[in-house]
Motif scaffolding. Sequence first.
Motif, PDB file in Angstrom:
ATOM      1  N   VAL A 254      75.891   6.331  29.340  1.00  0.00           N
ATOM      2  CA  VAL A 254      75.172   7.540  29.729  1.00  0.00           C
ATOM      3  C   VAL A 254      73.681   7.366  29.480  1.00  0.00           C
ATOM      4  O   VAL A 254      73.263   6.619  28.588  1.00  0.00           O
ATOM      5  N   VAL A 255      72.879   8.071  30.293  1.00  0.00           N
ATOM      6  CA  VAL A 255      71.420   8.064  30.169  1.00  0.00           C
ATOM      7  C   VAL A 255      70.978   9.521  30.065  1.00  0.00           C
ATOM      8  O   VAL A 255      70.750  10.191  31.080  1.00  0.00           O
ATOM      9  N   PRO A 256      70.859  10.065  28.854  1.00  0.00           N
ATOM     10  CA  PRO A 256      70.577  11.491  28.670  1.00  0.00           C
ATOM     11  C   PRO A 256      69.331  11.986  29.402  1.00  0.00           C
ATOM     12  O   PRO A 256      69.319  13.109  29.898  1.00  0.00           O
ATOM     13  N   ASP A 257      68.272  11.163  29.473  1.00  0.00           N
ATOM     14  CA  ASP A 257      67.038  11.618  30.127  1.00  0.00           C
ATOM     15  C   ASP A 257      67.234  11.877  31.617  1.00  0.00           C
ATOM     16  O   ASP A 257      66.424  12.563  32.244  1.00  0.00           O
ATOM     17  N   SER A 258      68.291  11.323  32.188  1.00  0.00           N
ATOM     18  CA  SER A 258      68.542  11.513  33.618  1.00  0.00           C
ATOM     19  C   SER A 258      69.488  12.672  33.897  1.00  0.00           C
ATOM     20  O   SER A 258      69.772  12.973  35.057  1.00  0.00           O
ATOM     21  N   PHE A 259      69.974  13.338  32.858  1.00  0.00           N
ATOM     22  CA  PHE A 259      70.874  14.475  33.055  1.00  0.00           C
ATOM     23  C   PHE A 259      70.160  15.579  33.831  1.00  0.00           C
ATOM     24  O   PHE A 259      68.995  15.888  33.571  1.00  0.00           O
ATOM     25  N   THR A 260      70.876  16.195  34.760  1.00  0.00           N
ATOM     26  CA  THR A 260      70.315  17.321  35.518  1.00  0.00           C
ATOM     27  C   THR A 260      71.215  18.554  35.475  1.00  0.00           C
ATOM     28  O   THR A 260      70.797  19.627  35.907  1.00  0.00           O
ATOM     29  N   HIS A 261      72.445  18.422  34.974  1.00  0.00           N
ATOM     30  CA  HIS A 261      73.380  19.555  34.957  1.00  0.00           C
ATOM     31  C   HIS A 261      73.970  19.846  33.587  1.00  0.00           C
ATOM     32  O   HIS A 261      74.626  20.864  33.411  1.00  0.00           O
ATOM     33  N   GLY A 262      73.750  18.965  32.616  1.00  0.00           N
ATOM     34  CA  GLY A 262      74.288  19.190  31.287  1.00  0.00           C
ATOM     35  C   GLY A 262      75.545  18.392  31.015  1.00  0.00           C
ATOM     36  O   GLY A 262      76.232  17.955  31.944  1.00  0.00           O
ATOM     37  N   THR A 263      75.849  18.223  29.728  1.00  0.00           N
ATOM     38  CA  THR A 263      77.049  17.495  29.344  1.00  0.00           C
ATOM     39  C   THR A 263      78.287  18.357  29.562  1.00  0.00           C
ATOM     40  O   THR A 263      78.196  19.566  29.789  1.00  0.00           O
ATOM     41  N   SER A 264      79.438  17.721  29.455  1.00  0.00           N
ATOM     42  CA  SER A 264      80.691  18.466  29.585  1.00  0.00           C
ATOM     43  C   SER A 264      80.768  19.574  28.547  1.00  0.00           C
ATOM     44  O   SER A 264      81.136  20.713  28.856  1.00  0.00           O
ATOM     45  N   ALA A 265      80.419  19.240  27.304  1.00  0.00           N
ATOM     46  CA  ALA A 265      80.484  20.232  26.224  1.00  0.00           C
ATOM     47  C   ALA A 265      79.529  21.394  26.486  1.00  0.00           C
ATOM     48  O   ALA A 265      79.858  22.557  26.224  1.00  0.00           O
ATOM     49  N   GLN A 266      78.343  21.100  27.003  1.00  0.00           N
ATOM     50  CA  GLN A 266      77.369  22.153  27.282  1.00  0.00           C
ATOM     51  C   GLN A 266      77.844  23.070  28.408  1.00  0.00           C
ATOM     52  O   GLN A 266      77.714  24.296  28.318  1.00  0.00           O
ATOM     53  N   ARG A 267      78.406  22.495  29.455  1.00  0.00           N
ATOM     54  CA  ARG A 267      78.870  23.306  30.578  1.00  0.00           C
ATOM     55  C   ARG A 267      80.014  24.217  30.144  1.00  0.00           C
ATOM     56  O   ARG A 267      80.084  25.379  30.539  1.00  0.00           O
ATOM     57  N   ILE A 268      80.909  23.673  29.329  1.00  0.00           N
ATOM     58  CA  ILE A 268      82.006  24.481  28.803  1.00  0.00           C
ATOM     59  C   ILE A 268      81.460  25.608  27.932  1.00  0.00           C
ATOM     60  O   ILE A 268      81.883  26.770  28.042  1.00  0.00           O
ATOM     61  N   ARG A 269      80.511  25.261  27.053  1.00  0.00           N
ATOM     62  CA  ARG A 269      79.966  26.236  26.103  1.00  0.00           C
ATOM     63  C   ARG A 269      79.311  27.421  26.819  1.00  0.00           C
ATOM     64  O   ARG A 269      79.543  28.581  26.465  1.00  0.00           O
ATOM     65  N   TRP A 270      78.529  27.147  27.874  1.00  0.00           N
ATOM     66  CA  TRP A 270      77.803  28.239  28.536  1.00  0.00           C
ATOM     67  C   TRP A 270      78.695  29.055  29.454  1.00  0.00           C
ATOM     68  O   TRP A 270      78.524  30.270  29.579  1.00  0.00           O
ATOM     69  N   PHE A 271      79.671  28.414  30.080  1.00  0.00           N
ATOM     70  CA  PHE A 271      80.629  29.193  30.865  1.00  0.00           C
ATOM     71  C   PHE A 271      81.438  30.094  29.940  1.00  0.00           C
ATOM     72  O   PHE A 271      81.652  31.276  30.230  1.00  0.00           O
ATOM     73  N   ARG A 272      81.858  29.557  28.807  1.00  0.00           N
ATOM     74  CA  ARG A 272      82.630  30.334  27.854  1.00  0.00           C
ATOM     75  C   ARG A 272      81.803  31.495  27.306  1.00  0.00           C
ATOM     76  O   ARG A 272      82.310  32.603  27.117  1.00  0.00           O
ATOM     77  N   ARG A 273      80.518  31.252  27.065  1.00  0.00           N
ATOM     78  CA  ARG A 273      79.658  32.314  26.553  1.00  0.00           C
ATOM     79  C   ARG A 273      79.572  33.464  27.551  1.00  0.00           C
ATOM     80  O   ARG A 273      79.632  34.634  27.188  1.00  0.00           O
TER      81      ARG A 273
END
Length: 291
Positions: A254-273
């Motif tokens: 993985v290359v974190p600086d190239s992320f544009t949509h977030g990690t799996s954990a982040q996407r789960i966390r914000w949808f759940r919120r």
Amino acid sequence: MRWDGNRESENVEDRRGDGGGGGFGFGGRSIGLGTIVVALVASYFLGVSPMTVLNVLTGGAPSAVQVQQGPAASPPASDQMTKFVSTVLADTEDTWTEIFRAQGENYEKPRLVLFSGSTPTACGTGQSAAGPFYCPGDQKIYIDLSFYRLMQQRFNVSGEFAQAYVIAHEVGHHVQHLMGISDKVDNARRRTSEAQANALSVRLELQADCFAGVWAHHADRARSILETGDVEAALNAASAIGDDALQRQAQGHVVPDSFTHGTSAQRIRWFRRGIENGQLTTCNTFEAKQL
């Protein structure tokens, strides 16, 4: 997901059978078949062009788009999947209309375009492989329904609520457009480095995930749409399309600086919120210290 018999939206435009086009080229870049397949499926979930996903995975430069006008609207077909997406769109309309009304504002409903092959949009030519994506230029959501089948085959993500989550995410981008959030982010991205611009994109996408959860929260309270396993299906979809999961599958790291949509954990966390709280204020990803 309980939806059969509920209201269907009148804001559906069916362009299937209008001809469409073939695939798309990748120029002179050398890209593995596995990477291309991941990009095609990921683009469907993420609501962006496959070229954009390939740029994330390979570090290429984004391609330009040309503004085009779409063909005249035609009434949608009456098949089961068309009824489903039309009903989901209607549910988002009812939910966001009430949310905006409570704030003393008017909700402008987006149109949903069904197409196959390719179709002109105000954001450039939409490809069937790009799946659900939102174009702020014409305030339309574009969907090739056949790609739901591929998302199940490639990522083993199934279930009607997982499919509804994808639509709700794109509607979330429409809400961001109406609230002026998207324009602010676009302006800020032009004045920053690539890494900083990507970080802003991540916050924008995670907020759209949270907005999808807000819709589900209110829709379930008003119409009891959720069944056992529905939320888990949506969370599985969010997990499968995290930037880290996609990059790890495509290139082994993985290359974190190239992320544009977030990690799996982040996407789960914000949808759940969003689905747990149902409040827009809980979706302020731009002021969150930790995503």
